[in-house]
Design a protein around this motif. Structure first.
Motif, PDB file in Angstrom:
ATOM      1  N   PHE A  31     -21.628  22.075 -18.081  1.00 19.74           N
ATOM      2  CA  PHE A  31     -22.589  21.092 -17.562  1.00 19.74           C
ATOM      3  C   PHE A  31     -22.583  19.819 -18.416  1.00 19.74           C
ATOM      4  CE2 PHE A  31     -24.467  24.956 -15.645  1.00 19.74           C
ATOM      5  CZ  PHE A  31     -24.666  24.514 -14.348  1.00 19.74           C
ATOM      6  N   MET A 149     -31.528  27.760 -27.891  1.00 16.02           N
ATOM      7  CA  MET A 149     -32.508  28.415 -27.018  1.00 16.02           C
ATOM      8  C   MET A 149     -33.118  29.629 -27.725  1.00 16.02           C
ATOM      9  SD  MET A 149     -30.029  30.341 -24.257  1.00 16.02           S
ATOM     10  CE  MET A 149     -31.325  30.987 -23.210  1.00 16.02           C
ATOM     11  N   THR A 233     -30.688  25.803 -13.055  1.00 19.69           N
ATOM     12  CA  THR A 233     -29.719  26.192 -14.090  1.00 19.69           C
ATOM     13  C   THR A 233     -28.850  25.005 -14.499  1.00 19.69           C
ATOM     14  OG1 THR A 233     -29.621  28.375 -13.106  1.00 19.69           O
ATOM     15  CG2 THR A 233     -27.881  27.830 -14.692  1.00 19.69           C
ATOM     16  N   GLY A 234     -28.790  24.794 -15.803  1.00 22.58           N
ATOM     17  CA  GLY A 234     -27.916  23.737 -16.308  1.00 22.58           C
ATOM     18  C   GLY A 234     -28.563  22.371 -16.377  1.00 22.58           C
ATOM     19  N   ALA A 235     -29.819  22.285 -15.907  1.00 27.15           N
ATOM     20  CA  ALA A 235     -30.476  20.966 -15.933  1.00 27.15           C
ATOM     21  C   ALA A 235     -30.602  20.463 -17.375  1.00 27.15           C
ATOM     22  CB  ALA A 235     -31.848  21.047 -15.276  1.00 27.15           C
TER      23      ALA A 235
HETATM   24  P1  AMP Z   1     -29.973  25.617 -19.029  1.00 27.88           P
HETATM   25  O1  AMP Z   1     -30.433  25.967 -17.645  1.00 27.88           O
HETATM   26  O2  AMP Z   1     -29.729  24.152 -19.238  1.00 27.88           O
HETATM   27  O3  AMP Z   1     -30.831  26.218 -20.089  1.00 27.88           O
HETATM   28  O4  AMP Z   1     -28.537  26.276 -19.247  1.00 27.88           O
HETATM   29  C1  AMP Z   1     -28.030  27.305 -18.462  1.00 27.88           C
HETATM   30  C2  AMP Z   1     -26.622  27.628 -18.941  1.00 27.88           C
HETATM   31  O5  AMP Z   1     -26.679  28.177 -20.246  1.00 27.88           O
HETATM   32  C3  AMP Z   1     -25.952  28.657 -18.057  1.00 27.88           C
HETATM   33  O6  AMP Z   1     -24.861  28.047 -17.391  1.00 27.88           O
HETATM   34  C4  AMP Z   1     -25.514  29.781 -19.000  1.00 27.88           C
HETATM   35  O7  AMP Z   1     -24.166  30.142 -18.835  1.00 27.88           O
HETATM   36  C5  AMP Z   1     -25.754  29.219 -20.377  1.00 27.88           C
HETATM   37  N1  AMP Z   1     -26.372  30.224 -21.269  1.00 27.88           N
HETATM   38  C6  AMP Z   1     -27.292  31.156 -20.960  1.00 27.88           C
HETATM   39  N2  AMP Z   1     -27.615  31.903 -22.041  1.00 27.88           N
HETATM   40  C7  AMP Z   1     -26.885  31.429 -23.064  1.00 27.88           C
HETATM   41  C8  AMP Z   1     -26.759  31.766 -24.446  1.00 27.88           C
HETATM   42  N3  AMP Z   1     -27.468  32.757 -25.003  1.00 27.88           N
HETATM   43  N4  AMP Z   1     -25.922  31.025 -25.208  1.00 27.88           N
HETATM   44  C9  AMP Z   1     -25.209  30.020 -24.672  1.00 27.88           C
HETATM   45  N5  AMP Z   1     -25.263  29.644 -23.379  1.00 27.88           N
HETATM   46  C10 AMP Z   1     -26.086  30.332 -22.575  1.00 27.88           C
END
Ligand code: AMP
Length: 307
Positions: A31, A149, A233-235
């Motif tokens: 993203f 996160m 997701t990914g925003a």
């Molecule tokens: P966001 O919605 O911006 O928080 O990011 C979602 C993205 O973070 C998804 O495409 C996941 O593949 C990725 N993601 C989810 N959990 C993790 C994690 N523990 N570490 C790294 N990336 C992650």
């Protein structure tokens, strides 16, 4: 005008009130890279994938002019997998699965030619991987931005606190800011977090916009009020990609320019949520982005006389 990005390149499986996907292209670095590519900066990704990762996804990123030379492929390994389910309000989600797979033993290698980036975006990933990339650079970038996160706060708190010492800007969401600071008020949380290393903090509040803190300065950018949020997701990553991409492109790291960068990040993120995964970013045009930046301008522009 170069931006080095570290983060996951992943398979995501998403459930929202609108439907459920199979395994689709996801990952923080994906993203971030796709958002930054809209700003025409030279963006390169350091990450790892398994032999199961489809060539068409790599081709899509290449089409966006993202340099993939820093993506290692572990032929007999499986790509990082994340799955989540959104609640009806779309503001909160439950993580159903996080399978680290090839990430578990990942030793990042920054390719030659990428050791002096202007901006380094340390996307959500193990803090030791983030630190290792920083340590491999030949010159300190003009700006280091880090996203993380709750998952990493829970599992790798000490390592996270250590890498934060070398970071200029931290981007986290409101829940994570509260967890990190143990303060409920976001203003108090920001004050505390700004003593932990980064001199600038961005707190992302989903559909309620984003706050930028630096010293005694605060700036707020709204999120675009959308009729339907299809998949958030990914925003956050898109936002981070737009923010760091804009700063890499303009080479101006002042607070005033960070305000503009936040608007770019917010405008790009407003597209990501319109479709599942990276679908909307993949088809986004320059004209659509310009139009939306204009909408953002009018959204916050008002005239008032104060006497
Ligand atoms: P966001 O919605 O911006 O928080 O990011 C979602 C993205 O973070 C998804 O495409 C996941 O593949 C990725 N993601 C989810 N959990 C993790 C994690 N523990 N570490 C790294 N990336 C992650």
């Amino acid at each position: 005008m170069s931006l080095l990005v570290v983060g996951t390149v992943a398979f995501d499986q998403i459930e929202t009130p609108f439907g459920k996907t199979d395994k689709i292209l996801g990952g923080a670095a994906t993203f971030i890279g796709m958002a930054a590519s809209m700003l025409n900066v030279k963006a390169g990704i350091v990450s790892v994938i398994g032999g199961d990762f489809p060539q068409e996804y790599l081709d899509l990123m290449k089409e966006k002019n993202i340099d993939l030379s820093g993506i290692e492929t572990v032929k007999d390994g499986k790509t990082f997998f994340w799955s989540g389910r959104y609640h009806n309000d779309m503001n909160s989600r439950d993580t159903l699965a996080t399978e680290l797979n090839v990430l578990e033993s990942f030793q990042p290698i920054v390719p030659e030619g990428w050791k002096k980036p202007d901006v380094l975006m340390l996307g959500n990933l193990h803090p030791l991987v983030q630190k290792s990339v920083l340590n491999q650079l030949e010159e300190r970038p003009k700006l280091v931005v880090l996203d993380t996160m709750n998952f990493w706060m829970d599992l790798t708190w000490n390592e996270l606190m250590d890498v934060l010492q070398d970071v200029d800007v931290l981007t986290i969401n409101d829940e994570e800011a509260r967890q990190m600071s143990k303060e409920y008020s976001l203003v108090k949380a920001a004050k505390k977090i700004l003593t932990m290393g980064p001199k600038t903090l961005i707190i992302k509040k989903g559909e309620h916009g984003a706050l930028l803190f630096q010293g005694n300065h605060v700036f707020f950018a709204p999120a675009l009020p959308l009729e339907d949020i299809f998949d958030p997701t990914g925003a956050g990553d898109t936002f981070a990609g737009g923010f760091s991409g804009f700063l890499a492109k303009t080479q101006n790291y002042s607070f005033e320019n960070m305000k503009r960068a936040i608007i770019y990040g917010s405008a790009l993120a407003s597209f990501t949520v319109e479709k599942f995964g990276t679908e909307r970013l993949a088809e986004l045009t320059d004209e659509e982005l310009i139009e939306r930046l204009d909408v953002f301008k009018s959204l916050t522009n008002f005239d008032i006389e104060i006497d």
